[in-house]
Design an enzyme around this catalytic site. Structure first.
Site, PDB file in Angstrom:
ATOM      1  N   GLU A 171       0.803  -1.227   0.000  1.00  0.00           N
ATOM      2  CA  GLU A 171       0.000   0.000   0.000  1.00  0.00           C
ATOM      3  C   GLU A 171       0.837   1.279   0.000  1.00  0.00           C
ATOM      4  OE1 GLU A 171      -2.896  -0.471   3.144  1.00  0.00           O
ATOM      5  OE2 GLU A 171      -3.480  -2.449   2.429  1.00  0.00           O
ATOM      6  N   ASN A 217       2.213  -5.355  -2.956  1.00  0.00           N
ATOM      7  CA  ASN A 217       0.811  -5.673  -2.658  1.00  0.00           C
ATOM      8  C   ASN A 217       0.014  -4.387  -2.430  1.00  0.00           C
ATOM      9  OD1 ASN A 217      -1.146  -7.803  -1.900  1.00  0.00           O
ATOM     10  ND2 ASN A 217      -1.038  -6.938   0.162  1.00  0.00           N
ATOM     11  N   HIS A 258     -10.242  -6.185  -2.228  1.00  0.00           N
ATOM     12  CA  HIS A 258     -11.299  -5.814  -1.277  1.00  0.00           C
ATOM     13  C   HIS A 258     -12.390  -5.091  -2.049  1.00  0.00           C
ATOM     14  CE1 HIS A 258      -9.172  -6.952   2.346  1.00  0.00           C
ATOM     15  NE2 HIS A 258      -8.096  -6.301   1.930  1.00  0.00           N
TER      16      HIS A 258
HETATM   17  O1  9MR Z   1      -7.454  -7.509   8.878  1.00  0.00           O
HETATM   18  C1  9MR Z   1      -6.537  -6.643   9.503  1.00  0.00           C
HETATM   19  C2  9MR Z   1      -7.170  -6.059  10.758  1.00  0.00           C
HETATM   20  O2  9MR Z   1      -7.366  -7.086  11.718  1.00  0.00           O
HETATM   21  C3  9MR Z   1      -6.292  -4.956  11.327  1.00  0.00           C
HETATM   22  O3  9MR Z   1      -6.958  -4.340  12.409  1.00  0.00           O
HETATM   23  C4  9MR Z   1      -5.998  -3.944  10.239  1.00  0.00           C
HETATM   24  C5  9MR Z   1      -5.109  -2.831  10.772  1.00  0.00           C
HETATM   25  O4  9MR Z   1      -4.739  -1.938   9.802  1.00  0.00           O
HETATM   26  O5  9MR Z   1      -5.353  -4.599   9.141  1.00  0.00           O
HETATM   27  C6  9MR Z   1      -6.173  -5.539   8.531  1.00  0.00           C
HETATM   28  O6  9MR Z   1      -5.538  -6.118   7.407  1.00  0.00           O
HETATM   29  C7  9MR Z   1      -5.202  -5.249   6.327  1.00  0.00           C
HETATM   30  C8  9MR Z   1      -3.994  -5.803   5.648  1.00  0.00           C
HETATM   31  O7  9MR Z   1      -2.952  -6.012   6.570  1.00  0.00           O
HETATM   32  C9  9MR Z   1      -3.532  -4.916   4.507  1.00  0.00           C
HETATM   33  N1  9MR Z   1      -4.601  -4.642   3.587  1.00  0.00           N
HETATM   34  C10 9MR Z   1      -5.853  -4.192   4.154  1.00  0.00           C
HETATM   35  C11 9MR Z   1      -6.301  -5.168   5.249  1.00  0.00           C
HETATM   36  C12 9MR Z   1      -7.662  -4.777   5.777  1.00  0.00           C
HETATM   37  O8  9MR Z   1      -7.583  -3.540   6.403  1.00  0.00           O
END
Ligand code: 9MR
Length: 397
Positions: A171, A217, A258
């Site tokens: 990101e 990613n 997503h």
């Molecule tokens: O699913 C993850 C969630 O439990 C965390 O609180 C969050 C914190 O930023 O991150 C989520 O996972 C993310 C992933 O690491 C990167 N792409 C977006 C995902 C959804 O937010």
């Protein structure tokens, strides 16, 4: 006499029935009911890894054995939803907490699953000692770069040989709704280290494990828009093209996936076009965080089927579009969902105003939803001439 005839007729009927059933089994290639096949069994036909993000609290919950059983039985690759992030791995500077991540890797090995490592460089879920130190000036930008190198090196070496794909940088690109709208590198790392951190990160990761596949990613990369300055997919495409031209060891593109059913979203061929563009750069591609959420309107919350059914169908459609596009590109080596059940999905905790949910393959009681059936049937119906076995990626030297 009558009785004898009846017995005879019944015996013939039973025998005939058995023959017909045997015929049905043979017509299925010796398989039993296809709807009873696990996702990993069906995906293996294409040499496609099918995965899920794993919530370690759920995996460890002795009162919830079904979670563990589904991770093991349905998926052939796993991603740590949180426990390989920097704030979890090194909560105190210099003290590593490998336990939960090691446990996931051991679980995967026991269940013959590959592991996607997530994530080495991201602007979220960084330890407070790091961000506070930068904010109060006790960590200079030069020291920050050294700390990033140490982090990548330590983490990749710790898991060396056990990780199939690493999300090295996550990101890094802005979104069209950011300011300015022209896509640019955003966030903590770009602000402090400049654009060069991306190439550095890939090189450091490669040095630490020459055999892991190294991925960039990001989200909202499912399709190109107008290939103008606000087209994020085009920005990332050009960025990776440039990195590769400079010999930076990027092996793969992770398109998170997503999606939300309230948006128009895409069709299979739009997504295929984007995946093809990246694989034409000699990259592997992967769908890395698939889910398709919906707004939880008053009707949905009141269990009104008029409102729930179209959302479940639209969610299933989105899973299908991403999977079909992946299947159509033989360089698409894995398809990972970001949690597989609505009970543990990140969506309801993240999107609260308005509330969103219904994003995963299984409902909160682990009942498979339409999306699950759609993924199953896409995997089942796919095959030559348009869907060919996956072409494994080898790490770039
Ligand atoms: O699913 C993850 C969630 O439990 C965390 O609180 C969050 C914190 O930023 O991150 C989520 O996972 C993310 C992933 O690491 C990167 N792409 C977006 C995902 C959804 O937010």
């Amino acid at each position: 006499m009558r009785l004898r005839r009846l017995v005879l007729i019944s015996a013939v009927a039973v025998a005939l029935g058995a023959t017909l059933n045997a015929g049905a089994v043979a017509a299925n290639g010796g398989q039993s009911d296809p709807s009873a096949q696990s996702l990993r069994t069906l995906a293996a036909r294409h040499n496609l890894a099918i995965g899920t993000a794993v919530n370690m609290d759920a995996l460890d919950d002795a009162n919830d054995p079904k979670y563990r059983q589904l991770v093991a039985s349905q998926f052939s690759t796993v991603t740590a939803e949180n426990v390989m992030k920097w704030e979890v791995l090194e909560p105190t500077q210099g003290t590593y907490n490998w336990g939960p991540a090691d446990e996931l890797v051991a679980f995967a090995q026991k269940n013959h699953q590959k592991v996607r490592g997530h994530v080495l460089v991201w602007h979220n879920q960084l330890p407070a000692w790091l961000t506070d130190g930068v904010a109060n000036g006790t960590i200079s930008n030069t020291q920050l770069r050294d700390l990033l190198k140490k982090h990548i090196t330590d983490v990749v070496k710790h898991f060396k040989g056990k990780i199939w794909q690493w999300d090295v940088v996550n990101e890094a690109a802005s979104d069209p709704w950011d300011s300015p709208p022209a896509i640019h590198l955003k966030g903590f790392w770009a602000e402090h280290l400049g654009a060069g951190y991306i190439a550095d990160a890939f090189r450091w990761a490669r040095a630490a494990d020459p055999n892991a596949l190294l991925f960039y990613n990001d989200y909202n990369l499912e399709a190109f828009s107008d290939k103008g300055p606000s087209d994020k997919t085009f920005f990332v495409y050009n960025m990776i093209k440039q990195l590769r031209a400079q010999g930076v060891p990027v092996d793969g593109l992770g398109s998170q996936g997503h999606l939300g059913t309230q948006y128009g979203n895409y069709d299979t061929f739009q997504v295929k076009d984007a995946l093809d563009a990246f694989s034409d750069l000699k990259l592997a591609v992967a769908l890395t965080e698939v889910d398709a959420r919906s707004q939880m309107t008053a009707g949905v919350l009141a269990n009104d089927s008029n409102e729930i059914n179209p959302r479940l169908q639209a969610s299933a459609y989105n899973y299908s579009v991403l999977l079909q596009a992946c299947l159509l590109n033989p360089h698409c080596i894995s398809y990972t969902v970001w949690g597989f059940d609505d009970k543990h999905s990140w969506v309801p905790t993240w999107f609260t105003n308005p509330p969103e949910g219904l994003a995963t393959l299984y409902d909160e009681s682990y009942q498979p939803k339409k999306a699950y059936r759609m993924v199953q049937s896409d995997l089942l119906f796919a095959g030559p001439p348009f869907v060919l076995p996956r072409i494994p990626q080898t790490p770039r030297r």
